[in-house]
Write a protein that holds these residues in place. Structure first.
Motif, PDB file in Angstrom:
ATOM      1  N   GLN A   1       2.854   6.336  -8.088  1.00  0.00           N
ATOM      2  CA  GLN A   1       2.709   7.666  -7.504  1.00  0.00           C
ATOM      3  C   GLN A   1       1.692   7.741  -6.360  1.00  0.00           C
ATOM      4  N   PRO A   2       0.504   7.118  -6.494  1.00  0.00           N
ATOM      5  CA  PRO A   2      -0.476   7.208  -5.401  1.00  0.00           C
ATOM      6  C   PRO A   2      -0.039   6.503  -4.109  1.00  0.00           C
ATOM      7  N   ARG A   3       0.968   5.629  -4.194  1.00  0.00           N
ATOM      8  CA  ARG A   3       1.390   4.859  -3.022  1.00  0.00           C
ATOM      9  C   ARG A   3       2.626   5.439  -2.328  1.00  0.00           C
TER      10      ARG A   3
ATOM     11  N   THR B   1      13.155   8.299  -7.509  1.00  0.00           N
ATOM     12  CA  THR B   1      12.212   8.692  -8.563  1.00  0.00           C
ATOM     13  C   THR B   1      12.782   8.386  -9.950  1.00  0.00           C
TER      14      THR B   1
ATOM     15  N   THR C   1       6.076   5.154 -12.869  1.00  0.00           N
ATOM     16  CA  THR C   1       5.750   6.405 -12.182  1.00  0.00           C
ATOM     17  C   THR C   1       4.249   6.562 -11.950  1.00  0.00           C
ATOM     18  N   SER C   2       3.459   6.377 -12.983  1.00  0.00           N
ATOM     19  CA  SER C   2       1.997   6.550 -12.858  1.00  0.00           C
ATOM     20  C   SER C   2       1.391   5.527 -11.907  1.00  0.00           C
TER      21      SER C   2
ATOM     22  N   GLN D   1       0.812  -1.215   0.000  1.00  0.00           N
ATOM     23  CA  GLN D   1       0.000   0.000   0.000  1.00  0.00           C
ATOM     24  C   GLN D   1       0.846   1.266   0.000  1.00  0.00           C
ATOM     25  N   HIS D   2       2.031   1.185   0.623  1.00  0.00           N
ATOM     26  CA  HIS D   2       2.866   2.382   0.756  1.00  0.00           C
ATOM     27  C   HIS D   2       4.312   2.092   0.360  1.00  0.00           C
TER      28      HIS D   2
END
Length: 248
Positions: A156-158, A143, A152-153, A126-127
């Motif tokens: 990114q939310p995690r 990165t 990347t896409s 999750q993270h």
């Protein structure tokens, strides 16, 4: 009697030498915390000088130095920041040198897991912890790795960002992130991973992390600053640096 005289003379010489000892304020990139603590201990015992180290993100230290912070030596996590300070006449001319080349690792605190590039592709977490890429070179390397892998896409939310690489490490160590990009030196000692599971990221996935040191203008007339930098270039310091997974 002769032995006592020799011992007394040596003691007096040592006392005189230590009477001239000085203190040096050193700004140290967070990834180099453990190595510099070991190096400073040996340096202090050998010279009598005292090292007062502060640890943090390279970008944050740059801002502090520009705002008049009392640092006399700067051990950065990149070469770009010291070069920038050199161009801005903030360092002692000729003092900049590369003291270590760092490595990036993807790490989980859980032992026995298989951690590799497929861990990122599968996304069974999750993270994902990284250091702030704007302030910490190891965060930038993370990165760059994610981008090179074309993830990347997806990731990114995690991503959860630490202010520096120490905080990124702590997120994983405390279980707040299942995996994270850390400096190899944080999890590596004497040829092996200390705990958990890790993938040493191939150097081709990120720009080389050349870590430069400089004597800042505030350390120009400080004997301890000059002595510490010279010690950092020496064989004993090199042994410590390599033991934490850096190359020279």
């Amino acid at each position: 009697m002769k032995r006592r005289s020799i011992a007394l003379a040596l003691s007096l010489n040592l006392m005189v030498a230590f009477a001239w000892a000085d203190e040096v304020q050193v700004a140290v990139a967070a990834n180099f915390t453990a190595p510099v603590q070991a190096i400073a201990k040996d340096f202090e015992a050998a010279t009598g000088h005292k090292v007062v180290a502060s640890f943090g993100a390279t970008g944050q230290f740059y801002t502090q130095i520009k705002n008049g912070a009392p640092f006399q030596v700067f051990l950065a996590a990149d070469d770009e920041t010291p070069i920038k300070l050199e161009k801005e006449n903030e360092i002692v001319a000729g003092s900049r040198f590369t003291y270590a080349i760092g490595s990036l690792a993807l790490w989980s605190a859980k032992p026995g897991l298989t951690v590799d590039r497929d861990t990122l592709k599968k996304g069974d977490f999750q993270h994902l912890s990284i250091a702030n890429p704007k302030a910490a070179p190891y965060g930038l390397a993370a990165t760059q790795t994610i981008d090179k892998l074309g993830l990347t896409s997806a990731l990114q939310p995690r991503i959860v960002e630490g202010q520096n690489i120490t905080q990124a490490y702590q997120f994983v160590a405390t279980g707040n992130a299942e995996v994270g990009f850390v400096a190899l030196s944080q999890i590596y000692k004497d040829g092996k991973i200390g705990s958990g599971s890790a993938w040493i990221v191939p150097p081709g996935l990120y720009q080389p992390i050349r870590q430069d040191a400089v004597i800042l203008n505030k350390g120009k007339d400080n004997a301890a600053a000059k002595a510490f930098v010279e010690y950092l270039k020496g064989p004993k310091a090199a042994e410590v640096i390599k033991s934490y997974g850096y190359t020279l």
